[in-house]
Design an enzyme around this catalytic site. Structure first.
Site, PDB file in Angstrom:
ATOM      1  N   GLU A  98       1.519  -5.248   2.984  1.00 42.10           N
ATOM      2  CA  GLU A  98       1.105  -4.403   2.145  1.00 42.10           C
ATOM      3  C   GLU A  98       2.279  -3.998   2.187  1.00 42.10           C
ATOM      4  O   GLU A  98       3.688  -3.365   2.460  1.00 42.10           O
ATOM      5  CB  GLU A  98       0.282  -3.274   2.915  1.00 42.10           C
ATOM      6  CG  GLU A  98      -0.322  -2.815   1.535  1.00 42.10           C
ATOM      7  CD  GLU A  98      -1.256  -1.518   1.767  1.00 42.10           C
ATOM      8  OE1 GLU A  98      -1.881  -1.395   2.695  1.00 42.10           O
ATOM      9  OE2 GLU A  98      -1.566  -1.305   0.453  1.00 42.10           O
ATOM     10  N   CYS A 109      -4.842  -0.310   0.280  1.00 45.72           N
ATOM     11  CA  CYS A 109      -5.109   0.098  -0.253  1.00 45.72           C
ATOM     12  C   CYS A 109      -4.861  -0.033  -1.662  1.00 45.72           C
ATOM     13  O   CYS A 109      -5.315  -0.021  -2.830  1.00 45.72           O
ATOM     14  CB  CYS A 109      -4.659   2.241  -0.522  1.00 45.72           C
ATOM     15  SG  CYS A 109      -5.392   2.372   1.016  1.00 45.72           S
ATOM     16  N   ASN A 140     -11.501  -3.730   0.216  1.00 40.10           N
ATOM     17  CA  ASN A 140     -10.341  -3.365   1.604  1.00 40.10           C
ATOM     18  C   ASN A 140     -10.757  -2.467   2.351  1.00 40.10           C
ATOM     19  O   ASN A 140     -12.270  -3.483   3.006  1.00 40.10           O
ATOM     20  CB  ASN A 140      -9.219  -2.639   0.529  1.00 40.10           C
ATOM     21  CG  ASN A 140      -8.377  -2.287   1.861  1.00 40.10           C
ATOM     22  OD1 ASN A 140      -8.036  -3.573   2.996  1.00 40.10           O
ATOM     23  ND2 ASN A 140      -7.736  -1.384   1.768  1.00 40.10           N
ATOM     24  N   GLU A 141     -10.743  -1.717   2.976  1.00 44.52           N
ATOM     25  CA  GLU A 141     -11.691  -0.853   3.576  1.00 44.52           C
ATOM     26  C   GLU A 141     -13.053   0.108   2.611  1.00 44.52           C
ATOM     27  O   GLU A 141     -12.889   1.567   2.753  1.00 44.52           O
ATOM     28  CB  GLU A 141     -10.914  -0.239   4.189  1.00 44.52           C
ATOM     29  CG  GLU A 141     -10.233   1.062   3.945  1.00 44.52           C
ATOM     30  CD  GLU A 141      -9.376   1.892   4.754  1.00 44.52           C
ATOM     31  OE1 GLU A 141      -8.893   1.314   6.125  1.00 44.52           O
ATOM     32  OE2 GLU A 141      -9.060   2.557   4.490  1.00 44.52           O
TER      33      GLU A 141
HETATM   34  O1  AHR Z   1      -1.986  -0.027   6.566  1.00 43.64           O
HETATM   35  C1  AHR Z   1      -2.112   1.481   6.168  1.00 43.64           C
HETATM   36  C2  AHR Z   1      -3.402   1.576   4.988  1.00 43.64           C
HETATM   37  O2  AHR Z   1      -4.997   1.906   6.241  1.00 43.64           O
HETATM   38  C3  AHR Z   1      -3.507   0.472   3.851  1.00 43.64           C
HETATM   39  O3  AHR Z   1      -3.763   0.327   2.559  1.00 43.64           O
HETATM   40  C4  AHR Z   1      -5.479   0.523   4.676  1.00 43.64           C
HETATM   41  O4  AHR Z   1      -6.616  -0.132   4.599  1.00 43.64           O
HETATM   42  C5  AHR Z   1      -5.286   2.116   5.282  1.00 43.64           C
HETATM   43  O5  AHR Z   1      -6.574   2.578   5.684  1.00 43.64           O
END
Ligand code: AHR
Length: 678
Positions: free
Chosen positions: A59, A256, A384-385
């Site tokens: 990321e 994110c 994502n999450e």
């Molecule tokens: O790894 C950092 C962040 O942690 C990522 O962007 C997200 O998926 C998680 O909250």
């Protein structure tokens, strides 16, 4: 885990306490204690270990992309930041005088509308701008950098552009290049600059020389030396470190960043491919959190480069697409269910971009970038999450579309930001009722959580959805800056954190029938610009180092074997009552290709642990094996730029191996025992 404090100076009281502790008996063996024996039965092989088991998660956080893997040295090269002159300053030499104007009509293309007009009214030594790059323009003595820009003459007067690399306060230039011959049309010009000094904090100077007016854009200074020597390619030492992890997969581009804090800055893969000057700059959602106003995504590292990197390092690509939602903690924007069409189309077009023939619309774009052969993508993720009905209502639409058109692609589904609790339970109640390929679980937790939850997957449904442990890291506690590196213990990449992750991974691998993929997060951090710690690899302008966690990931990845072997540990518990704990965390596997038996064992305690290794169901274990040990004196030990291998694996021969032999596991260690068989 146990005693983690660094004791720097001792008061009398502290000394007394230490003496008392030293005299205290070490944890008592459990009442029914047996000698410690690791018993492996090779005759009854367990689940296959997926080749994709250990991978990486990229990321663009902590300057991992721009300012890191993508080694462009000019920040805001296309004047497209929200403050278009951010990171640029005017500069004049030897009595020159002129003006700068930021323009937004007649630019290079609609994705890149802004450019700079430099008008020189008094020639002198030249008039123009400077750029301080990503916390300094880092250049190294004797190396060559390619300077380039797009330029056009406004008035047809013959001017030249001089590019200089010099110390932050001026003085003699370390290197320079000159380009000229501008016309009234935009055209790219380039010239090499070889520098005579190493300086992490150098600056770049662009001067227009002569009298006239010139438009400039896409100003670049790019290292000639890159990973696989690709022009405009990736930073070699960082990409090499990824390759040396032998990752089974690479998840990208986030995180994110896929969601965006608002939909406005969600990741749109289509804007990251094709000609560099046509990629549409996006602001990085991590620039607000870290208060880093000049953190953007130039997309020099875009989806084509991600796929290419996967190919180069032997990792299966796992791209993640936006599911029609922005971050549920921040922007909380939702695309109405009946307006998801363009988002779904992005997913389908991505499959064509990655796998379609060079004659297809998106396959042709891939081919035009230099890769006519498909990238052979086998999986992708949606969201994502994210969590709750908001997510699953959207996700279900993507799932249906994907499986109708591309049943061959596996889909990765989010399970929210936590490894337990309401959001997580809601997600799993969905997976229990609906066909699901792979569930992405995230856990950022204290080291002790990893020990306490090592058996997490033992009770998962063997016939249910498979798990992708997509983001994890042990976060050491205490107070301190989240983004710090170096001394201290809060959220640091200590040996303690690494051993906790290793202990957890032994049981992840033992549950290889449930868990098929795992990746640490985040992957990369620039030591000067960090929004999130701990991270797997740290770097400055010229150097990088792997953390103890990096070596744990690597040891698991290169020693995973192909099949889990049943392993029981006798005499495994010590302590009493609520303090009863496991002594060793271990997994046994076999590499069916080499025939090697592999034992990965974590001893998190400060005591040496002697054990008997008893192997059955295997013929001819050779007496000479190999032990690779990751250990250090203190749980708070960390690696650093100054001491990058303070905590690093050491390999030594093991003599006297056989179907039964004794081995001593070092204090605070992870050991990989590789035993050859006939
Ligand atoms: O790894 C950092 C962040 O942690 C990522 O962007 C997200 O998926 C998680 O909250």
């Amino acid at each position: 885990m146990r005693n983690t404090k660094n004791i720097v100076s001792l008061s009398f009281a502290a000394l007394a306490l230490l003496i008392t502790l030293a005299l205290a008996p070490s944890p008592a063996p459990a009442a029914d204690a047996q000698p410690l024996t690791l018993r492996v039965d090779a005759a009854k092989p367990g689940p296959a270990i997926s080749p994709t088991m250990y991978g990486i998660f990229f990321e663009d956080i902590n300057f991992a992309g721009d300012g890191g893997m993508y080694p462009e040295l000019i920040s805001n090269r296309s004047f497209e930041f929200r403050e278009p002159m951010l990171d640029w300053k005017w500069e004049l030499r030897g009595g020159a005088f002129g003006s700068l104007r930021l323009m937004d009509n007649g630019g290079l293309n609609p994705n890149n509308p802004h450019y700079l007009r430099i008008q020189v009214e008094t020639a002198g030594g030249g008039y123009g701008v400077t750029n301080e790059g990503f916390r300094g323009v880092g250049v190294e003595k004797g190396k060559t950098y390619d300077f380039s820009l797009y330029a056009r003459s406004v008035d047809g007067k013959p001017v030249a552009v001089q590019a200089l690399v010099e110390g932050a306060t001026g003085g003699k230039a370390y290197g320079s290049a000159k380009v000229e011959g501008f016309t009234k049309e935009w055209k790219k010009f380039s010239a090499p600059v070889t520098v005579s000094a190493t300086d992490a904090k150098a600056r770049f100077v662009l001067l227009v020389q002569g009298l006239g007016t010139l438009d400039v854009d896409m100003i670049s200074l790019f290292p000639r030396e890159t990973f696989q020597q690709r022009p405009g390619g990736l930073r070699a030492d960082l990409a090499q470190k990824l390759k040396e992890l032998k990752p089974g997969f690479m998840r990208f581009p986030g995180g994110c960043i896929v969601e965006g804090n608002q939909l406005d800055n969600r990741y749109r893969w289509k804007e990251t491919i094709g000609d560099l000057a046509e990629r549409k700059l996006n602001w990085n959602r991590w620039n607000d959190w870290g208060k880093v106003p000049d953190y953007y995504q130039s997309y020099g590292l875009g989806f084509y480069e991600f796929f290419q990197l996967c190919e180069d390092i032997g990792a299966e690509p796992l791209p993640i697409v936006n599911c029609g939602m922005s971050c549920q903690f921040e922007g909380k924007e939702l695309v109405p269910l009946d307006q998801l069409g363009p988002y779904i189309q992005d997913m389908l077009d991505l499959i064509e971009f990655a796998n379609g023939p060079a004659t297809s619309t998106w396959g042709a774009k891939r081919a035009a970038m230099g890769h006519p052969a498909p990238f052979n993508m086998k999986m992708l993720g949606v969201g994502n999450e994210q969590w709750s009905e908001q997510y699953f209502k959207r996700y279900a639409i993507f799932y249906k579309e994907l499986k109708a058109k591309h049943p061959e692609i596996k889909l990765v589904t989010g399970s929210g930001p936590d490894p337990s609790g309401d959001k997580f339970d809601f997600a799993w109640s969905y997976f229990k009722k609906n066909p699901t390929d792979l569930v992405d679980e995230h856990f950022y937790r204290p080291p002790q959580w990893f020990f306490d939850n090592a058996h997490r997957y033992d009770t998962y449904d063997r016939n249910g959805a498979k798990v992708f442990a997509g983001e994890y890291a042990a976060h050491t506690g205490g107070t301190g800056a989240v983004n710090a590196q170096g001394p201290g213990t809060a959220r640091r990449n200590t040996l303690e954190a690494a051993l906790a992750e290793a202990a957890f991974l032994t049981h992840v691998e033992r549950n290889a029938d449930v868990v098929q993929m795992a990746s640490y997060a985040p992957l990369l951090a620039n030591i000067e610009v960090t929004q999130w710690a701990p991270d797997l690899i740290w770097f400055d302008h010229f150097h990088s180092f792997g953390t103890p966690s990096y070596y744990v990931q690597q040891l698991f990845s290169v020693n995973k074997g192909t099949r889990v072997l049943p392993l029981t540990i006798e005499g495994q518990k010590e302590g009493r009552g609520s303090a009863l704990r496991e002594i060793l965390y271990a997994v046994a596997s076999r590499d069916e290709k080499s025939g090697d038996l592999i034992l990965k064992v974590v001893n998190p305690s400060k005591a040496r642990k002697e054990a008997r290794i008893a192997l059955s169901g295997v013929e001819g274990v050779k007496p000479r094996g190999e032990a690779t040990v990751l250990a250090s004196k203190s749980l708070t030990d960390q690696n650093s730029l100054e001491n990058p291998k303070k905590v690093a694996p050491v390999t030594k021969p093991v003599e006297g191996a056989g179907s039964s032999f004794r081995f001593t596991f070092d204090p605070y260690s992870m050991t990989v025992l590789r035993l050859k068989t006939k």
